[in-house]
Enzyme design. Structure first.
Site, PDB file in Angstrom:
ATOM      1  CB  THR A 106      48.979  44.803  49.253  1.00  0.00           C
ATOM      2  OG1 THR A 106      48.109  45.879  49.514  1.00  0.00           O
ATOM      3  CG2 THR A 106      48.314  43.509  49.668  1.00  0.00           C
ATOM      4  CD  GLU A 135      45.469  53.325  53.354  1.00  0.00           C
ATOM      5  OE1 GLU A 135      46.350  53.885  54.016  1.00  0.00           O
ATOM      6  OE2 GLU A 135      44.266  53.366  53.667  1.00  0.00           O
ATOM      7  CG  PHE A 136      42.089  48.091  55.130  1.00  0.00           C
ATOM      8  CD1 PHE A 136      41.990  46.817  54.572  1.00  0.00           C
ATOM      9  CD2 PHE A 136      42.760  48.239  56.326  1.00  0.00           C
ATOM     10  CE1 PHE A 136      42.554  45.708  55.201  1.00  0.00           C
ATOM     11  CE2 PHE A 136      43.333  47.142  56.973  1.00  0.00           C
ATOM     12  CZ  PHE A 136      43.228  45.877  56.408  1.00  0.00           C
ATOM     13  CE  LYS A 194      44.935  45.904  50.869  1.00  0.00           C
ATOM     14  NZ  LYS A 194      44.908  47.299  50.676  1.00  0.00           N
ATOM     15  CB  ALA A 242      25.210  42.077  39.277  1.00  0.00           C
ATOM     16  CG  PHE A 246      36.521  42.172  40.746  1.00  0.00           C
ATOM     17  CD1 PHE A 246      37.896  42.045  40.552  1.00  0.00           C
ATOM     18  CD2 PHE A 246      35.811  41.046  41.139  1.00  0.00           C
ATOM     19  CE1 PHE A 246      38.536  40.832  40.724  1.00  0.00           C
ATOM     20  CE2 PHE A 246      36.448  39.818  41.317  1.00  0.00           C
ATOM     21  CZ  PHE A 246      37.815  39.705  41.101  1.00  0.00           C
ATOM     22  CB  CYS A 250      43.561  45.897  45.337  1.00  0.00           C
ATOM     23  SG  CYS A 250      44.538  47.296  45.860  1.00  0.00           S
ATOM     24  CG  PHE A 251      39.252  43.369  44.393  1.00  0.00           C
ATOM     25  CD1 PHE A 251      39.733  43.738  45.637  1.00  0.00           C
ATOM     26  CD2 PHE A 251      37.949  43.716  44.060  1.00  0.00           C
ATOM     27  CE1 PHE A 251      38.943  44.449  46.527  1.00  0.00           C
ATOM     28  CE2 PHE A 251      37.148  44.423  44.951  1.00  0.00           C
ATOM     29  CZ  PHE A 251      37.643  44.793  46.177  1.00  0.00           C
ATOM     30  CD  GLN A 252      43.297  39.595  37.358  1.00  0.00           C
ATOM     31  OE1 GLN A 252      42.104  39.648  37.061  1.00  0.00           O
ATOM     32  NE2 GLN A 252      44.247  39.495  36.456  1.00  0.00           N
ATOM     33  NE  ARG A 416      31.035  49.148  36.258  1.00  0.00           N
ATOM     34  CZ  ARG A 416      31.922  48.845  37.182  1.00  0.00           C
ATOM     35  NH1 ARG A 416      31.532  48.535  38.404  1.00  0.00           N
ATOM     36  NH2 ARG A 416      33.190  48.830  36.905  1.00  0.00           N
TER      37      ARG A 416
HETATM   38  C1  UDX Z   1      39.773  47.808  46.954  1.00  0.00           C
HETATM   39  C2  UDX Z   1      39.315  47.625  48.409  1.00  0.00           C
HETATM   40  O1  UDX Z   1      37.928  47.976  48.512  1.00  0.00           O
HETATM   41  C3  UDX Z   1      40.155  48.479  49.331  1.00  0.00           C
HETATM   42  O2  UDX Z   1      39.803  48.256  50.692  1.00  0.00           O
HETATM   43  C4  UDX Z   1      41.609  48.138  49.117  1.00  0.00           C
HETATM   44  O3  UDX Z   1      42.437  48.967  49.927  1.00  0.00           O
HETATM   45  C5  UDX Z   1      41.995  48.291  47.671  1.00  0.00           C
HETATM   46  O4  UDX Z   1      41.147  47.506  46.849  1.00  0.00           O
HETATM   47  P1  UDX Z   1      39.413  49.656  45.056  1.00  0.00           P
HETATM   48  O5  UDX Z   1      40.023  48.641  44.137  1.00  0.00           O
HETATM   49  O6  UDX Z   1      39.933  51.044  45.044  1.00  0.00           O
HETATM   50  O7  UDX Z   1      39.530  49.151  46.577  1.00  0.00           O
HETATM   51  O8  UDX Z   1      37.849  49.758  44.730  1.00  0.00           O
HETATM   52  P2  UDX Z   1      36.536  48.951  45.153  1.00  0.00           P
HETATM   53  O9  UDX Z   1      35.509  49.925  45.541  1.00  0.00           O
HETATM   54  O10 UDX Z   1      36.818  47.874  46.106  1.00  0.00           O
HETATM   55  O11 UDX Z   1      36.056  48.334  43.757  1.00  0.00           O
HETATM   56  C6  UDX Z   1      36.795  47.320  43.081  1.00  0.00           C
HETATM   57  C7  UDX Z   1      36.056  46.882  41.836  1.00  0.00           C
HETATM   58  O12 UDX Z   1      34.880  46.145  42.172  1.00  0.00           O
HETATM   59  C8  UDX Z   1      35.586  48.027  40.951  1.00  0.00           C
HETATM   60  O13 UDX Z   1      35.778  47.674  39.591  1.00  0.00           O
HETATM   61  C9  UDX Z   1      34.120  48.141  41.286  1.00  0.00           C
HETATM   62  O14 UDX Z   1      33.381  48.723  40.257  1.00  0.00           O
HETATM   63  C10 UDX Z   1      33.760  46.671  41.490  1.00  0.00           C
HETATM   64  N1  UDX Z   1      32.561  46.460  42.317  1.00  0.00           N
HETATM   65  C11 UDX Z   1      32.527  46.918  43.601  1.00  0.00           C
HETATM   66  C12 UDX Z   1      31.466  45.766  41.795  1.00  0.00           C
HETATM   67  O15 UDX Z   1      31.501  45.333  40.642  1.00  0.00           O
HETATM   68  N2  UDX Z   1      30.373  45.544  42.582  1.00  0.00           N
HETATM   69  C13 UDX Z   1      30.311  45.988  43.872  1.00  0.00           C
HETATM   70  O16 UDX Z   1      29.284  45.742  44.526  1.00  0.00           O
HETATM   71  C14 UDX Z   1      31.416  46.696  44.396  1.00  0.00           C
END
Ligand code: UDX
Length: 436
Positions: A106, A135-136, A194, A242, A246, A250-252, A416
């Protein structure tokens, strides 16, 4: 009929991928060891011979990591492209025939341009086509996501050579993915998509987590709210759970990168808008540890608090940015004793996660955190249980037995919302979920 060679400079990593027992491969991911067992040595190879593999390949995927920069300009926000650049330079040095180079990592928007400039200006005069193919897949479901993707995205140039390269990669995916799920775009749309997808997904979690705090104040139940809004087909039910916040690689990172890009174009409102998703997530993690301290009569000093789970989500041994790390750090600051049970994460990993924060000397971390190989030992004598990962097995325990072995009152902080609150309350636990 396609030969795939995975190369890495890290010899130990390759040795591990070549381990005769595929249960020992370095990544735990359901279904992965079976695939490696079937394909390894047939048309899947793991090797440290990077230059040979570059020379032989027609298509090269750059899949190195792009962590958030820890130094210099953009520190703490921008993506560190050091490894990408090293890859591009190595490809340029070795390649003697035309190649398609695919960005799988990414990346910030317009990185392909930088790769192209390195390849064209330092290479041996061969032609490179750069494609973006983000990659998703998500961890824990990587194999099924790969086999049944929602879509495949391929960005490339609209020149005849660019289109030929796009088609070559489309043909690879078309072996198992329906062609109407394969989107082709320009390179920058693909790169930005992405970051946008991850920002939208993370935003949903921060949005529901923001509501979870309001629910706790008002007596609403966030699970009921999520269900009610998720049935609106425009909103949809996914990613509305909730949680303690997270995590993941990736996300942060991707949102910080997006914020940095927006700022670098002077788009401060855009940057602030997305940054709030991170601010909310940090708040949610801190709120969870504060709640534990407050509920345990404002002191956790020398109290044993048991963590169920350390991974950032279930079905993975990955701990990057896991909420557990930050919650543990806060509680150790309050002199709590943390005991952890996670079915897949090693003690070494937990210690290096904590040490990486550099909050205190490693010896102190080592004294403050104990790991256990099963849940019953981990909970014995503890004052409170905190659920940090949603592993399925946590719902199957003998909770009566756990209750009897704990200090009273015995608290559960379900980060969780996976446990059965009514059942635990009837046993005698003081149950705290997120947002109820
Ligand atoms: C993410 C994207 O989903 C994916 O498409 C991308 O390629 C990479 O980043 P990933 O980080 O592997 O994937 O896991 P994901 O299932 O998205 O969860 C990320 C975080 O969010 C986890 O800590 C999960 O527990 C949390 N989460 C997810 C929640 O707290 N609530 C939710 O409803 C969904």
């Amino acid at each position: 009929h396609i030969q795939v060679t995975v190369v890495d400079l890290n010899e130990q990593r390759i040795i591990d991928w070549n381990d005769p027992n595929t249960d020992n491969i370095p990544i735990y991911e359901p279904g992965l060891s079976e695939i490696v067992l079937e394909a390894r040595g047939r048309n899947l190879f793991f090797s440290t011979e990077v230059e040979k593999a570059i020379d032989e390949a027609q298509v090269i995927f750059i899949s190195v990591n792009t962590p958030t920069k820890t130094y210099g300009k953009g520190k703490g926000m921008a993506a560190d492209l050091k490894y990408i650049e090293l890859c591009a330079r190595q490809i340029a040095k070795v390649a003697k025939q035309n190649k398609i180079v695919v960005e799988k990592s990414t990346l910030p928007v317009r990185t392909a341009e930088a790769i192209k400039s390195i390849l064209d200006n330092t290479g041996n005069g061969v032609q490179f086509q750069i494609l973006s193919n983000p990659e998703f897949l998500a961890e824990g479901t990587a194999v099924t996501d790969l086999l049944n993707p929602d879509r495949i995205l391929i960005g490339g140039d609209s020149t005849p050579e660019g289109e030929a390269a796009i088609n070559a990669l489309v043909d690879v995916y078309a072996n198992w993915v329906n062609k109407d799920k394969i989107l082709t775009t320009n390179v920058w749309s693909s790169e930005l998509s992405k970051l946008t997808a991850n920002a939208f997904l993370a935003q949903r979690i921060s949005s529901i987590n923001a509501m979870s705090e309001l629910c706790e104040k008002t007596g609403a139940d966030v699970n009921e709210v999520a269900r009610a809004i998720g049935m609106d087909s425009r909103i949809g039910p996914k990613f509305l759970k909730a949680s303690v916040g997270f995590g993941g690689s990736c996300f942060q990172k991707d949102i910080l990168n997006l914020v940095y890009i927006a700022k670098s174009y002077g788009l401060n409102e855009v940057a602030d808008y997305w940054e709030q998703v991170i601010i909310m997530n940090d708040h949610q993690k801190r709120r969870f540890s504060n709640k534990i301290v407050q509920t345990l009569y404002n002191t956790v000093a020398d109290k044993k608090i048991t963590f169920l789970g350390w991974a950032f989500k279930k079905d993975t041994n990955d701990t990057r940015e896991s909420a557990a790390i930050y919650v543990a750090d806060d509680l150790i600051n309050e002199q709590a004793k943390i005991s952890v049970y996670d079915p897949k994460v090693s003690r070494n990993k937990m210690m290096s996660d904590l040490d990486y924060l550099e909050t205190r000397p490693a010896e102190e971390n080592a004294k403050s955190l104990t790991t256990f190989g099963n849940v019953y030992d981990a909970c014995r004598g503890s004052h409170a249980i905190a659920v940090l990962t949603e592993w399925d097995e946590f719902t199957t325990y003998d909770w009566q037995k756990i209750y009897e072995s704990m200090h009273k009152p015995a608290f559960v902080f379900d980060g969780r919302n996976i446990l059965n609150a009514k059942e635990l309350q009837s046993i005698g636990f003081v149950y705290n979920g997120i947002g109820s």
